[in-house]
Design an enzyme around this catalytic site. Sequence first.
Site, PDB file in Angstrom:
ATOM      1  N   GLY A  29       0.826  -1.044   0.050  1.00  0.00           N
ATOM      2  CA  GLY A  29      -0.106  -0.049  -0.106  1.00  0.00           C
ATOM      3  C   GLY A  29       0.748   1.104   0.038  1.00  0.00           C
ATOM      4  O   GLY A  29       2.049   1.195   0.432  1.00  0.00           O
ATOM      5  N   ASP A  30       0.359   2.099  -0.504  1.00  0.00           N
ATOM      6  CA  ASP A  30       1.280   3.602  -0.753  1.00  0.00           C
ATOM      7  C   ASP A  30       1.776   3.894   0.333  1.00  0.00           C
ATOM      8  O   ASP A  30       3.048   4.172   0.718  1.00  0.00           O
ATOM      9  CB  ASP A  30       0.796   4.428  -1.596  1.00  0.00           C
ATOM     10  CG  ASP A  30      -0.546   4.993  -1.127  1.00  0.00           C
ATOM     11  OD1 ASP A  30      -1.320   4.630  -0.183  1.00  0.00           O
ATOM     12  OD2 ASP A  30      -1.004   6.227  -1.480  1.00  0.00           O
ATOM     13  N   LEU A  32       1.785   2.779   3.535  1.00  0.00           N
ATOM     14  CA  LEU A  32       2.647   1.510   4.157  1.00  0.00           C
ATOM     15  C   LEU A  32       3.782   1.445   3.852  1.00  0.00           C
ATOM     16  O   LEU A  32       4.715   1.266   4.443  1.00  0.00           O
ATOM     17  CB  LEU A  32       1.724   0.362   3.972  1.00  0.00           C
ATOM     18  CG  LEU A  32       2.245  -0.907   4.785  1.00  0.00           C
ATOM     19  CD1 LEU A  32       3.351  -1.553   3.990  1.00  0.00           C
ATOM     20  CD2 LEU A  32       2.693  -0.589   6.246  1.00  0.00           C
ATOM     21  N   ARG A 101     -11.283  -4.715  -3.511  1.00  0.00           N
ATOM     22  CA  ARG A 101     -11.149  -3.728  -2.294  1.00  0.00           C
ATOM     23  C   ARG A 101     -12.422  -3.006  -1.893  1.00  0.00           C
ATOM     24  O   ARG A 101     -12.545  -2.242  -0.820  1.00  0.00           O
ATOM     25  CB  ARG A 101      -9.991  -2.697  -2.608  1.00  0.00           C
ATOM     26  CG  ARG A 101     -10.265  -1.825  -3.282  1.00  0.00           C
ATOM     27  CD  ARG A 101      -9.234  -0.677  -3.764  1.00  0.00           C
ATOM     28  NE  ARG A 101      -8.792  -0.236  -2.591  1.00  0.00           N
ATOM     29  CZ  ARG A 101      -7.942   1.194  -2.832  1.00  0.00           C
ATOM     30  NH1 ARG A 101      -7.883   1.515  -3.971  1.00  0.00           N
ATOM     31  NH2 ARG A 101      -7.408   1.601  -1.827  1.00  0.00           N
ATOM     32  N   LYS A 222       7.039  16.948  -8.363  1.00  0.00           N
ATOM     33  CA  LYS A 222       7.691  16.100  -8.987  1.00  0.00           C
ATOM     34  C   LYS A 222       7.276  15.944 -10.866  1.00  0.00           C
ATOM     35  O   LYS A 222       6.313  15.880 -10.861  1.00  0.00           O
ATOM     36  CB  LYS A 222       7.397  14.415  -8.546  1.00  0.00           C
ATOM     37  CG  LYS A 222       7.920  14.362  -7.133  1.00  0.00           C
ATOM     38  CD  LYS A 222       7.324  12.949  -6.448  1.00  0.00           C
ATOM     39  CE  LYS A 222       6.085  13.179  -6.004  1.00  0.00           C
ATOM     40  NZ  LYS A 222       5.601  11.773  -5.276  1.00  0.00           N
ATOM     41  N   GLY A 224       8.253  15.021 -14.910  1.00  0.00           N
ATOM     42  CA  GLY A 224       8.521  13.723 -15.637  1.00  0.00           C
ATOM     43  C   GLY A 224      10.039  13.957 -16.142  1.00  0.00           C
ATOM     44  O   GLY A 224      10.801  14.476 -15.480  1.00  0.00           O
ATOM     45  N   ALA A 255       8.226   4.036  -6.043  1.00  0.00           N
ATOM     46  CA  ALA A 255       9.336   5.082  -6.315  1.00  0.00           C
ATOM     47  C   ALA A 255       8.856   6.349  -5.586  1.00  0.00           C
ATOM     48  O   ALA A 255       9.591   6.907  -4.828  1.00  0.00           O
ATOM     49  CB  ALA A 255       9.344   5.256  -7.704  1.00  0.00           C
ATOM     50  N   GLY A 256       7.462   6.750  -5.807  1.00  0.00           N
ATOM     51  CA  GLY A 256       7.351   8.111  -5.137  1.00  0.00           C
ATOM     52  C   GLY A 256       6.881   7.800  -3.686  1.00  0.00           C
ATOM     53  O   GLY A 256       7.443   8.562  -2.811  1.00  0.00           O
ATOM     54  N   ASP A 257       6.593   6.774  -3.239  1.00  0.00           N
ATOM     55  CA  ASP A 257       6.328   6.333  -1.804  1.00  0.00           C
ATOM     56  C   ASP A 257       7.849   6.605  -1.072  1.00  0.00           C
ATOM     57  O   ASP A 257       7.899   7.000   0.140  1.00  0.00           O
ATOM     58  CB  ASP A 257       5.904   4.982  -1.333  1.00  0.00           C
ATOM     59  CG  ASP A 257       4.779   4.750  -2.379  1.00  0.00           C
ATOM     60  OD1 ASP A 257       3.999   5.776  -2.689  1.00  0.00           O
ATOM     61  OD2 ASP A 257       4.197   3.320  -2.662  1.00  0.00           O
TER      62      ASP A 257
END
Length: 311
Positions: A29-30, A32, A101, A222, A224, A255-257
């Site tokens: 999960g992002d 998490l 979900r 962020k 590209g 990557a973003g997390d």
Amino acid sequence: MTTRVACIGECMMELSERPDGSLLRGYGGDTLNTALYLARLGVAVDYVTALGDDPWSDEMLAAWAAEGVGTGEVRRLPGRMPGLYIIRTDGSGERSFHYWRDSAAARDLFSGPGAAETQRALAGYDLVYASGISLSLYGEAGRAALAETCRAVQSKGGRVAFDTNYRPRGWPDKAKAQAAFRDAMAAADLIFASAEDLDWLYGPDGEEEVLRHHGRCEIVLKGGGSPPSVRVLTGTDDVTVPASPIETVVDTTAAGDSFAAAYMAARLAGRSPAEAAACGHRLAGTVIGHRGAVIPRAAMPDLTLDSGNQP
């Protein structure tokens, strides 16, 4: 005094499809992912969510605790289970997600028995982090409760961080997502925004939706490109921090997390926004060189952080 961080969201059972079509079970999960990397970087972090009373929820809690993530504010809902998703990754490392979900326990974090206790507990944290995926879980009443909780955090001197992280399938329609993201950005002290997310949500003028908050809060925008760069806006400052080129991209999951985790850990350690962005690039660049959201501990880069202080 140790800074206490809470990451709010959902952890789901994860099935990763291998090239031969077989499936590897895990969880993810992002927010998490962000909590796990914060813990590895020495930050005192709790994950705040709801799980069921099933064996897979037990496994999740044990694994988070082993990583150093606090689980004291995880609500267990009898008869419920976590959500499920499958990841497919293409030849260039880009991934697609497919979800089951709708009845996940995490959706009831801000409703039903125990919700008031969760809100009171969250009000005691120094930094609360949520994402656009977090917002998509709760419905309008739940989002209102989350907003109330964030105001309580700020009234006690705490801060709120928000990561746009938009997934269209999590929303009944784009208009609801647009309104919820505007409210979340307006209430945040720190915004992580992806130009891609903003374009999906608001079209060509998407970046203006976050840049209007320049001067009021800290913004990490962020972009590209290859290698990617970020704009960091604080007060009157506007600095662009490029990433180093990455030779091989294996899997862009988290990557973003991971970037957000390293950025927040660095800021909590007293680093400047530009230095924190460089730390974010370094961790994210390492993560995308491995398959899966959470890399082996041995692969963690040394960011030499001392995570105990407020920025």
